[in-house]
Design an enzyme around this catalytic site. Structure first.
Site, PDB file in Angstrom:
ATOM      1  N   PRO A  17      38.504  50.018  44.176  1.00 47.00           N
ATOM      2  CG  PRO A  17      37.567  52.010  43.399  1.00 47.00           C
ATOM      3  CD  PRO A  17      37.953  50.637  42.961  1.00 47.00           C
ATOM      4  CG  MET A  18      36.447  48.039  47.977  1.00 37.35           C
ATOM      5  SD  MET A  18      36.485  46.266  48.332  1.00 37.35           S
ATOM      6  CE  MET A  18      38.135  45.822  47.754  1.00 37.35           C
ATOM      7  CB  CYS A 116      30.037  55.612  45.962  1.00 33.48           C
ATOM      8  SG  CYS A 116      29.727  55.439  47.742  1.00 33.48           S
ATOM      9  CG  ASN A 219      32.839  45.983  40.306  1.00 30.46           C
ATOM     10  OD1 ASN A 219      32.298  46.898  40.906  1.00 30.46           O
ATOM     11  ND2 ASN A 219      33.492  45.038  40.947  1.00 30.46           N
ATOM     12  N   GLY A 220      31.321  43.066  39.840  1.00 28.40           N
ATOM     13  CA  GLY A 220      30.182  42.570  40.601  1.00 28.40           C
ATOM     14  C   GLY A 220      30.125  41.053  40.680  1.00 28.40           C
ATOM     15  CG  ASP A 221      27.523  39.378  42.668  1.00 26.70           C
ATOM     16  OD1 ASP A 221      27.908  39.987  43.684  1.00 26.70           O
ATOM     17  OD2 ASP A 221      26.328  39.320  42.313  1.00 26.70           O
ATOM     18  N   GLY A 243      35.995  43.247  43.857  1.00 27.86           N
ATOM     19  CA  GLY A 243      35.721  43.961  45.091  1.00 27.86           C
ATOM     20  C   GLY A 243      35.645  42.983  46.252  1.00 27.86           C
ATOM     21  NE  ARG A 244      29.853  42.172  47.597  1.00 23.69           N
ATOM     22  CZ  ARG A 244      28.629  41.651  47.601  1.00 23.69           C
ATOM     23  NH1 ARG A 244      28.014  41.415  48.742  1.00 23.69           N
ATOM     24  NH2 ARG A 244      28.032  41.363  46.460  1.00 23.69           N
TER      25      ARG A 244
END
Length: 325
Positions: A17-18, A116, A219-221, A243-244
């Site tokens: 979610p973003m 968040c 989650n992350g990288d 995400g990114r």
């Protein structure tokens, strides 16, 4: 309760979610590019329970929960699950809004945002601030679960100023969320530094000993599908949230597609623009689209000029005219 989180037989990949990113338009675009069984779960933008609980503010906040008919059809066709992510600080309001969402929408699950890191959100005791208030966090999970038959998951971080992964995750496990999605950074880290997958591995080990039935996703990288598979093997997570990584490659969930032509990128940009105009024309600011233009227009000669030119356009007709001229 039908907990779809426990039904997957393969490593699960989800789109994070973003805010101002994962609206119904972008979700549909990403799903349309995904290979079969490579994307399993998508999430709405962050939706404030306090905003949804306000009779005047609800209409605007509820825009985050809009699902186009074309997206609904694609979700059904692909078997992708759609989860509404909510945030706030009051357990009673969480209860009210979880009940409202369950009654008035057709989501597959509800996710509670306890991750968040934005300072203005943190200051009001919501999202990642709940890591420092574990009793309230547990009240929120229980209140939400009481209000719905949908599976209630939690997305969170490893700590506030420092990693307290095991203590924090142990608290969450006490209230049996349907799943835990753990971002390998503290609140203070924001999006800086490397995501700590060793901390995510600690969470997996802990849940395996205490509540092995509860899936933990990391989650992350993660910037490629193969990297996600490697993280699953290294840490034992049940799935990986992206995400990114989607900004570096909108075709992330189609790992076999390694060569994407200029024409394909422009075609996808125009499809996104038309769908955005159809959905949000007159409601959302046109300039939101420009962040997406940057992710489509790269990796081919002349891409930098196209990006620069499109940063100057002012409306939808200018975009269509630019590519037809």
């Amino acid at each position: 309760m039908n907990n779809f989180w426990q039904e997957f037989n393969t490593p699960v990949f989800s789109l994070a979610p973003m805010e101002d990113v994962t609206d119904t338009v972008f979700r549909e675009i990403v799903m349309g590019m995904a290979a079969p069984q490579k994307l399993h779960i998508v999430f709405t933008e962050f939706t404030s329970v306090e905003g949804m609980n306000h009779p005047v503010g609800r209409k605007r906040v509820a825009e985050r929960l809009i699902v186009n008919t074309s997206e609904q059809e694609l979700l059904k066709k692909l078997g992708v699950k759609l989860v509404a992510q909510i945030w706030g600080s009051d357990p009673e309001i969480y209860h009210n809004i979880a009940k409202y969402i369950t009654k008035n929408y057709n989501f597959d699950g509800i996710d509670i945002n306890m991750g968040c890191p934005v300072k203005k959100v943190f200051k009001i005791g919501a999202c990642s601030a709940l890591i420092g208030d574990p009793e309230r966090a547990k009240e929120i999970v229980l209140a939400t679960k009481e209000a719905t038959h949908l599976p209630v998951s939690v997305k969170t971080r490893t700590g506030i100023k420092e990693h307290i992964t095991e203590n924090w995750i142990a608290n969450l496990l006490e209230v049996d969320p349907a799943a835990i999605i753990l971002h390998g950074r503290t609140q203070r880290m924001q999006s800086e530094g490397d995501a700590c997958w060793d901390e995510i591995a600690k969470a997996v080990k802990l849940k395996n000993s205490l509540k092995p039935h509860i899936p933990v996703h990391g989650n992350g990288d993660v910037f490629s599908y193969q990297q996600g598979i490697d993280r699953v093997k290294q840490t034992g997570v049940n799935g990986v949230m992206i995400g990114r990584g989607i900004f570096q490659n909108p075709w992330f969930f189609n790992p076999e597609k390694t060569e994407i032509t200029k024409d394909e990128r422009i075609e996808k940009l125009l499809q996104h623009t038309r769908l955005f105009e159809h959905t949000w024309g007159g409601i959302k600011n046109f300039n939101i689209l420009k962040r997406f233009y940057k992710i489509y227009l790269n990796s081919f000669p002349g891409a930098a000029k196209l990006r620069a030119d499109l940063m100057e356009v002012k409306d939808y007709p200018e975009v269509y005219k630019y590519f037809n001229s």
